[in-house]
Scaffold this motif. Structure first.
Motif, mmCIF file in Angstrom:
data_model
loop_
_atom_site.group_PDB
_atom_site.id
_atom_site.type_symbol
_atom_site.label_atom_id
_atom_site.label_comp_id
_atom_site.label_asym_id
_atom_site.label_seq_id
_atom_site.Cartn_x
_atom_site.Cartn_y
_atom_site.Cartn_z
ATOM 1 N N VAL A 20 0.858 -1.182 0.000
ATOM 2 C CA VAL A 20 0.000 0.000 0.000
ATOM 3 C C VAL A 20 0.894 1.232 0.000
ATOM 4 C CG1 VAL A 20 -1.821 1.272 1.203
ATOM 5 C CG2 VAL A 20 -1.783 -1.234 1.274
ATOM 6 N N GLY A 21 0.589 2.187 -0.869
ATOM 7 C CA GLY A 21 1.369 3.414 -0.933
ATOM 8 C C GLY A 21 0.967 4.393 0.153
ATOM 9 N N ALA A 22 1.968 4.979 0.794
ATOM 10 C CA ALA A 22 1.751 6.071 1.755
ATOM 11 C C ALA A 22 2.312 7.328 1.111
ATOM 12 C CB ALA A 22 2.453 5.781 3.078
ATOM 13 N N PRO A 44 -6.527 0.922 -2.090
ATOM 14 C CA PRO A 44 -6.434 1.435 -0.716
ATOM 15 C C PRO A 44 -5.342 2.485 -0.662
ATOM 16 C CG PRO A 44 -5.385 -0.713 -0.880
ATOM 17 C CD PRO A 44 -6.070 -0.465 -2.192
ATOM 18 N N LEU A 45 -5.369 3.311 0.377
ATOM 19 C CA LEU A 45 -4.475 4.463 0.382
ATOM 20 C C LEU A 45 -4.125 4.880 1.801
ATOM 21 C CD1 LEU A 45 -3.196 6.916 -1.160
ATOM 22 C CD2 LEU A 45 -5.421 8.047 -0.910
ATOM 23 N N ILE A 46 -2.884 5.313 1.967
ATOM 24 C CA ILE A 46 -2.443 5.914 3.225
ATOM 25 C C ILE A 46 -2.060 7.356 2.943
ATOM 26 C CG2 ILE A 46 -0.733 5.856 5.079
ATOM 27 C CD1 ILE A 46 -0.494 2.797 4.518
ATOM 28 N N LEU A 47 -2.785 8.291 3.557
ATOM 29 C CA LEU A 47 -2.432 9.706 3.488
ATOM 30 C C LEU A 47 -1.485 9.998 4.641
ATOM 31 C CD1 LEU A 47 -5.818 11.483 2.663
ATOM 32 C CD2 LEU A 47 -3.751 11.507 1.249
ATOM 33 N N ILE A 77 -9.171 4.441 3.467
ATOM 34 C CA ILE A 77 -8.056 5.374 3.572
ATOM 35 C C ILE A 77 -7.626 5.516 5.025
ATOM 36 C CG2 ILE A 77 -7.375 7.801 3.312
ATOM 37 C CD1 ILE A 77 -9.089 7.971 0.843
ATOM 38 N N SER A 78 -6.341 5.478 5.233
ATOM 39 C CA SER A 78 -5.766 5.732 6.558
ATOM 40 C C SER A 78 -5.196 7.140 6.596
ATOM 41 C CB SER A 78 -4.639 4.723 6.846
ATOM 42 O OG SER A 78 -3.866 5.132 7.957
ATOM 43 N N LEU A 79 -5.370 7.799 7.733
ATOM 44 C CA LEU A 79 -4.698 9.087 7.969
ATOM 45 C C LEU A 79 -3.577 8.798 8.959
ATOM 46 C CD1 LEU A 79 -4.551 12.103 7.429
ATOM 47 C CD2 LEU A 79 -6.145 12.461 9.331
ATOM 48 N N LYS A 283 -7.545 -3.252 -5.248
ATOM 49 C CA LYS A 283 -7.504 -3.915 -3.937
ATOM 50 C C LYS A 283 -8.286 -3.156 -2.850
ATOM 51 C CE LYS A 283 -4.681 -7.238 -5.211
ATOM 52 N NZ LYS A 283 -5.093 -8.659 -5.208
ATOM 53 N N ALA A 284 -8.990 -2.093 -3.232
ATOM 54 C CA ALA A 284 -9.739 -1.305 -2.229
ATOM 55 C C ALA A 284 -10.843 -2.139 -1.595
ATOM 56 C CB ALA A 284 -10.336 -0.076 -2.902
#
Length: 284
Positions: A20-22, A44-47, A77-79, A283-284
């Protein structure tokens, strides 16, 4: 909790063999660019937000921008707090709704890093927030570093195993020759060391300083077992290049929307290329 803890995103990545990219954000334009790319690729995403970004944008502004983007995207999404070096900044982010925090005690003696990371874990887990720790010292750009210094900066596989066991962190950032900022010359990653760490550590592994690492090196790291990859410098560079190019061609334009529009598109293209490289499309 609106945002998803990193633990959930990364355990799925670990099980299915992708990363997962941050992506670091500092403002509205960068946030929109990152989330737009993830939405287009159903990833999916990491901010990621550094302490500097929080000081620049304001913690409430940064959180609200991410919150709106997450709601509109419908993505997991993760913060995430990137490189929190004190309990104060970690707790501040937890209180304001971050779903994941990184405690970076990598510059401290091992025992002090362990004790501090364990304290962060105990507090964060009470409210369902994931914790990333770091072991091994990431240098700046890897030039003018002797072999001895290079070795000393890297993560020791046995210490990594002990660190994870004693702290209870949900993910571990490792140093295997990666560096922050642009590389001068070809980065030399120690994949054997990464394999040794992967064999000893059960939690997801994190690769910082991935901007500028050749695609084949990223693919190999993911195949070995890296589950989270941090990108910042390449996104910033895309922003700068797009703005400079637009202003050079349109010196009379003073409308920020017209100036920053191309930058959003350029940053989004970088993020999309990384998501595809990491294998998290769909993959979300």
């Amino acid at each position: 909790m609106l945002f998803v803890p990193n633990k959930l995103l990364l355990e799925k990545a670990m099980a299915e063999g992708y990363a997962v990219g941050a992506f670091n954000t500092n403002n509205l334009e960068t946030t929109r660019a990152i989330v737009r790319a993830a939405r287009e690729l159903d990833s999916p995403l990491i901010l990621a937000t550094s302490e500097g970004a929080i000081n620049y944008a304001g913690i409430n502004n940064l959180k609200t921008m991410a919150e709106i983007a997450a709601q509109e995207s419908g993505l997991p999404i993760s913060l995430h707090l990137d490189h929190g070096t004190s309990l104060e900044i970690v707790m501040r982010c937890i209180r304001h709704g971050w779903s994941s925090v990184m405690y970076d005690g990598s510059k401290l003696p091992f025992e002090e890093n362990v004790a501090n990371a364990r304290q962060v874990v105990e507090l964060a887990h009470l409210v369902g927030v994931s914790v990333e720790g770091e072991l091994g010292r990431l240098v700046g750009v890897e030039d003018n570093i002797s072999v001895t210094e290079r070795e000393a900066a890297m993560t020791d596989p046995d210490q990594a195993q002990e660190f994870v066991k004693r702290t209870g962190v949900d993910a571990l950032a490792v140093a295997i020759g990666n560096a922050h900022g642009f590389y001068k010359g070809e980065p030399q990653l120690d994949f054997i060391r990464l394999e040794q760490i992967r064999a000893r550590v059960e939690v997801p592994l994190v690769l910082h300083g991935a901007s500028g690492i050749p695609d084949e090196g990223i693919r190999r790291a993911v195949k070995i077992g890296v589950d989270k990859i941090n990108i910042d410098t390449e996104v910033r560079a895309a922003f700068q290049k797009a703005v400079a190019s637009f202003l050079a061609e349109n010196p009379q334009v003073i409308d920020p929307r017209k100036i920053l529009g191309p930058a959003i598109k350029a940053m989004s293209e970088v993020v999309k290329s990384k998501i595809e490289l990491f294998g998290s499309v769909g993959k979300a």
